[in-house]
Design a protein around this motif. Sequence first.
Motif, PDB file in Angstrom:
ATOM      1  N   ALA A 216       0.830  -1.210   0.000  1.00  0.00           N
ATOM      2  CA  ALA A 216       0.000   0.000   0.000  1.00  0.00           C
ATOM      3  C   ALA A 216       0.863   1.259   0.000  1.00  0.00           C
ATOM      4  CB  ALA A 216      -0.937   0.007   1.208  1.00  0.00           C
ATOM      5  N   THR A 217       2.065   1.167   0.587  1.00  0.00           N
ATOM      6  CA  THR A 217       2.950   2.325   0.618  1.00  0.00           C
ATOM      7  C   THR A 217       3.630   2.527  -0.735  1.00  0.00           C
ATOM      8  OG1 THR A 217       3.370   1.807   2.924  1.00  0.00           O
ATOM      9  CG2 THR A 217       4.842   3.402   1.897  1.00  0.00           C
ATOM     10  N   LEU A 218       3.971   1.423  -1.396  1.00  0.00           N
ATOM     11  CA  LEU A 218       4.792   1.537  -2.599  1.00  0.00           C
ATOM     12  C   LEU A 218       3.991   1.613  -3.896  1.00  0.00           C
ATOM     13  CD1 LEU A 218       7.593  -0.957  -1.607  1.00  0.00           C
ATOM     14  CD2 LEU A 218       7.888   1.477  -2.026  1.00  0.00           C
ATOM     15  N   MET A 219       2.769   1.109  -3.885  1.00  0.00           N
ATOM     16  CA  MET A 219       2.008   1.036  -5.130  1.00  0.00           C
ATOM     17  C   MET A 219       0.919   2.094  -5.147  1.00  0.00           C
ATOM     18  SD  MET A 219       3.530  -1.178  -6.679  1.00  0.00           S
ATOM     19  CE  MET A 219       4.570  -2.580  -6.566  1.00  0.00           C
ATOM     20  N   ASN A 220       1.029   3.047  -6.037  1.00  0.00           N
ATOM     21  CA  ASN A 220       0.031   4.117  -6.087  1.00  0.00           C
ATOM     22  C   ASN A 220      -0.923   3.978  -7.254  1.00  0.00           C
ATOM     23  OD1 ASN A 220       1.210   5.432  -3.840  1.00  0.00           O
ATOM     24  ND2 ASN A 220       2.818   6.210  -5.197  1.00  0.00           N
ATOM     25  N   LYS A 221      -0.385   3.589  -8.412  1.00  0.00           N
ATOM     26  CA  LYS A 221      -1.239   3.491  -9.596  1.00  0.00           C
ATOM     27  C   LYS A 221      -2.088   2.230  -9.516  1.00  0.00           C
ATOM     28  CE  LYS A 221       1.776   5.865 -12.913  1.00  0.00           C
ATOM     29  NZ  LYS A 221       3.162   5.445 -12.656  1.00  0.00           N
ATOM     30  N   ASP A 222      -3.339   2.345  -9.937  1.00  0.00           N
ATOM     31  CA  ASP A 222      -4.239   1.195  -9.904  1.00  0.00           C
ATOM     32  C   ASP A 222      -3.663  -0.011 -10.633  1.00  0.00           C
ATOM     33  OD1 ASP A 222      -6.192   2.006  -8.294  1.00  0.00           O
ATOM     34  OD2 ASP A 222      -7.688   2.400  -9.848  1.00  0.00           O
ATOM     35  N   ALA A 223      -2.991   0.256 -11.766  1.00  0.00           N
ATOM     36  CA  ALA A 223      -2.509  -0.841 -12.596  1.00  0.00           C
ATOM     37  C   ALA A 223      -1.460  -1.684 -11.889  1.00  0.00           C
ATOM     38  CB  ALA A 223      -1.936  -0.291 -13.898  1.00  0.00           C
ATOM     39  N   ASN A 224      -0.821  -1.124 -10.819  1.00  0.00           N
ATOM     40  CA  ASN A 224       0.245  -1.851 -10.141  1.00  0.00           C
ATOM     41  C   ASN A 224      -0.175  -2.465  -8.817  1.00  0.00           C
ATOM     42  OD1 ASN A 224       2.186  -1.204 -12.096  1.00  0.00           O
ATOM     43  ND2 ASN A 224       2.375   0.844 -11.219  1.00  0.00           N
ATOM     44  N   LYS A 225      -1.433  -2.249  -8.433  1.00  0.00           N
ATOM     45  CA  LYS A 225      -1.833  -2.667  -7.092  1.00  0.00           C
ATOM     46  C   LYS A 225      -1.983  -4.180  -6.968  1.00  0.00           C
ATOM     47  CE  LYS A 225      -3.897   1.553  -5.422  1.00  0.00           C
ATOM     48  NZ  LYS A 225      -5.119   2.333  -5.267  1.00  0.00           N
ATOM     49  N   THR A 226      -1.619  -4.689  -5.798  1.00  0.00           N
ATOM     50  CA  THR A 226      -1.919  -6.089  -5.490  1.00  0.00           C
ATOM     51  C   THR A 226      -3.311  -6.123  -4.849  1.00  0.00           C
ATOM     52  OG1 THR A 226      -0.859  -5.850  -3.348  1.00  0.00           O
ATOM     53  CG2 THR A 226       0.498  -6.696  -5.140  1.00  0.00           C
ATOM     54  N   ILE A 227      -3.853  -7.323  -4.663  1.00  0.00           N
ATOM     55  CA  ILE A 227      -5.243  -7.397  -4.174  1.00  0.00           C
ATOM     56  C   ILE A 227      -5.435  -6.688  -2.828  1.00  0.00           C
ATOM     57  CG2 ILE A 227      -7.191  -8.891  -3.658  1.00  0.00           C
ATOM     58  CD1 ILE A 227      -5.891 -11.050  -5.310  1.00  0.00           C
ATOM     59  N   PRO A 228      -4.598  -6.982  -1.799  1.00  0.00           N
ATOM     60  CA  PRO A 228      -4.859  -6.326  -0.512  1.00  0.00           C
ATOM     61  C   PRO A 228      -4.830  -4.797  -0.622  1.00  0.00           C
ATOM     62  CG  PRO A 228      -3.281  -8.099  -0.230  1.00  0.00           C
ATOM     63  CD  PRO A 228      -3.472  -7.930  -1.700  1.00  0.00           C
ATOM     64  N   THR A 229      -3.901  -4.277  -1.423  1.00  0.00           N
ATOM     65  CA  THR A 229      -3.816  -2.821  -1.582  1.00  0.00           C
ATOM     66  C   THR A 229      -5.071  -2.268  -2.249  1.00  0.00           C
ATOM     67  OG1 THR A 229      -1.462  -3.074  -1.822  1.00  0.00           O
ATOM     68  CG2 THR A 229      -2.373  -0.978  -2.498  1.00  0.00           C
ATOM     69  N   ALA A 230      -5.558  -2.989  -3.247  1.00  0.00           N
ATOM     70  CA  ALA A 230      -6.771  -2.547  -3.918  1.00  0.00           C
ATOM     71  C   ALA A 230      -7.945  -2.559  -2.949  1.00  0.00           C
ATOM     72  CB  ALA A 230      -7.054  -3.448  -5.113  1.00  0.00           C
ATOM     73  N   LEU A 231      -8.068  -3.644  -2.153  1.00  0.00           N
ATOM     74  CA  LEU A 231      -9.167  -3.724  -1.183  1.00  0.00           C
ATOM     75  C   LEU A 231      -9.037  -2.609  -0.158  1.00  0.00           C
ATOM     76  CD1 LEU A 231      -9.582  -7.545  -0.493  1.00  0.00           C
ATOM     77  CD2 LEU A 231     -10.730  -6.101  -2.155  1.00  0.00           C
ATOM     78  N   ASN A 232      -7.808  -2.306   0.227  1.00  0.00           N
ATOM     79  CA  ASN A 232      -7.569  -1.226   1.182  1.00  0.00           C
ATOM     80  C   ASN A 232      -8.098   0.092   0.624  1.00  0.00           C
ATOM     81  OD1 ASN A 232      -6.412  -0.110   3.575  1.00  0.00           O
ATOM     82  ND2 ASN A 232      -4.775   0.715   2.304  1.00  0.00           N
ATOM     83  N   GLY A 233      -7.938   0.273  -0.695  1.00  0.00           N
ATOM     84  CA  GLY A 233      -8.483   1.471  -1.318  1.00  0.00           C
ATOM     85  C   GLY A 233     -10.008   1.500  -1.239  1.00  0.00           C
ATOM     86  N   PHE A 234     -10.626   0.314  -1.381  1.00  0.00           N
ATOM     87  CA  PHE A 234     -12.088   0.277  -1.362  1.00  0.00           C
ATOM     88  C   PHE A 234     -12.675   0.522   0.024  1.00  0.00           C
ATOM     89  CE2 PHE A 234     -11.656  -2.802  -5.126  1.00  0.00           C
ATOM     90  CZ  PHE A 234     -11.632  -1.737  -6.019  1.00  0.00           C
ATOM     91  N   ILE A 235     -11.993   0.025   1.074  1.00  0.00           N
ATOM     92  CA  ILE A 235     -12.619   0.176   2.403  1.00  0.00           C
ATOM     93  C   ILE A 235     -12.507   1.585   2.946  1.00  0.00           C
ATOM     94  CG2 ILE A 235     -12.455  -2.230   3.193  1.00  0.00           C
ATOM     95  CD1 ILE A 235     -10.068  -1.262   4.941  1.00  0.00           C
ATOM     96  N   THR A 236     -11.621   2.398   2.367  1.00  0.00           N
ATOM     97  CA  THR A 236     -11.538   3.765   2.882  1.00  0.00           C
ATOM     98  C   THR A 236     -12.592   4.667   2.237  1.00  0.00           C
ATOM     99  OG1 THR A 236      -9.705   4.024   1.343  1.00  0.00           O
ATOM    100  CG2 THR A 236      -9.141   3.814   3.654  1.00  0.00           C
ATOM    101  N   THR A 237     -13.267   4.174   1.203  1.00  0.00           N
ATOM    102  CA  THR A 237     -14.340   4.985   0.635  1.00  0.00           C
ATOM    103  C   THR A 237     -15.522   4.961   1.593  1.00  0.00           C
ATOM    104  OG1 THR A 237     -15.107   3.058  -0.554  1.00  0.00           O
ATOM    105  CG2 THR A 237     -13.726   4.599  -1.768  1.00  0.00           C
ATOM    106  N   PHE A 238     -16.380   5.956   1.467  1.00  0.00           N
ATOM    107  CA  PHE A 238     -17.421   6.122   2.481  1.00  0.00           C
ATOM    108  C   PHE A 238     -18.450   5.002   2.436  1.00  0.00           C
ATOM    109  CE2 PHE A 238     -21.071   8.169   4.509  1.00  0.00           C
ATOM    110  CZ  PHE A 238     -20.477   8.435   5.721  1.00  0.00           C
TER     111      PHE A 238
END
Lengths: 278, 327
Positions: A216-238
Amino acid sequence: MINIESRTAKIVRFIFLGIWLIISLFPLYWIVITSLKPAGAVFRYPLQYWPAQFSLENYINIFSKAMFGRFMINSLIVALAAGVIATLISLLASYVLARFEFRNKTAVLMAFLVTQMIPAFIALGPLYLMMVKLKLVDNLLGLMLIYIAVCIPFSTIMLRGFFANIPDALEEAAMIDGCSRIGALFRVVVPVMKPGIIAAFLFNFINCWNELFLSATLMNKDANKTIPTALNGFITTFNIDWGSMSAAAVLTILPTMLMFALASRHIIQGLTAGAIKG
Amino acid sequence: MVQKPLVRRRRPSSLAASSDGVPGEGSGVSRRRTFTARRGFIILAFFLPAALFVGVFTYYPIVSGAQMAFRRWQLSNLIDNPWVGFHNFVTIFTDPSFGTIALNTVIWVVASLVPQFIIGFALALWLRRRFRFRGLYQALVFFPWAISGFLIGILFRWMFNGEFGVINDILIKVGLIDKGIPWLADPTTAMVAVIVANVWYGVTFFAIIILAALQSVPEELFEAAALDGASRTRTLFAVTVPYIATTLALTVLLRVIWILNFPDIIWAMTGGGPANQTHIVTTWMITMTQNGNYGIASALGLIIVAILMVFSAFYLLAIRPNKRQIG
């Protein structure tokens, strides 16, 4: 055990085991059931413990609306590569630690053990800055390199335990028969150690597949995200779309559970070997 | 009989030996081999890749992180990093959330550990006796181990959902509550929820280790106890527990370290909220890192490591007399 268990004790035991089985499995059951409801039925009262209608809508959504396929491929690439490389490197290191005596060996072992006590994320900031300098931010290779380093200490310690169970007479015999030391290692010892090596690999794979904070710290672009990082992005949405979220969770859990099911005996053996032998 | 393994373990390497799969001694290399250049080369060549990776990507960042704690270091300004002494530490200790976070950390560790230990121990005891489908049962009950803490957090966040959460639904059906509790919106119930999730997750680990330890107790000990007419409870506390005491004590220590270093569940369930009320030190530290406050995050990291070292030292000292008593 010698004394015979009384009938009541037995009943109590099985009631307890049954309750715990339900408690263990229920969260998994619930996420699977949620993921299989039609998207509209997830937020509906009364809750359906068995869906009136099964649907793959949530699964289709995560692949069409989010780039879940991409996240899965990223995770797979990183976890496979890091898992294989870390296991190979650990195999060599553990061989040296198990078979040779040399100065400062205890210090080396301690240095590896200490990394297990200190959480990897203490180095999050410095690692990020380092990757900026190496131009490896938002790069799967950068993540891979870090994961290899994170995996090595534990799998080395684990493999060393497996080496200890193999008599070194085995290699000596091979070497007398004309094998080189490296030949003896790969032709004679590795085949015997196969379960241990598989367990170490699966352990490394599962850890990399599941890792969140470094990625989550190293991957910013969607195209490079691993699954946990992507899910982490989803749970912070309202407003979390729990239908899609549960489908994604099921697809994340599935591979590691399969691996665990295939090799649980070896993994548990590897994990507990040290704890009871002392 | 009982004494032998305990005496053997009283070595400096005991922590290493019992923690992560290292058999302390008996690795088979007892003979002295003479040093040859070739042997030296093999040691070096085989060990170098591992040392390089761990050195460059683990130790170097940790050490450089340690000195970041004494500098102003923010993502917004990476060029100017003056030495500020203990300023970052002062910032941490004077933060209005500090008291809550410190208290949360202690609650998180203790309230997770105790139930994990008790349920894990009971499960191990009840699994020791063979029964049909025991293998299948173990595989089913031990599976959470293969799932990441973060995903466990997501599973429980959904179950503890205030409106459509299944936990509220069950509690209402059973008649324990009249209307749904907004678990994660209130600091106290949110803390309860994350601890419930952590207990659920951690029981497996204790059960696996304790079961393995129980199976290492020699059968003759039980036979001897039975011959002496000891009851089952007495056998448990007079024979079994003392025999595996060292393993238990070290497992507890490892778990304390591990639970403290385990932000995943809280991260997924509450993200430290509402209003910083469910942060523990590690989730706080990650929040600081992600906000780019590297100096403060590193200072927090140093505080965590220091606390763990002091705690481990005292703990290891405290369990030593116990060993003497038995050994």
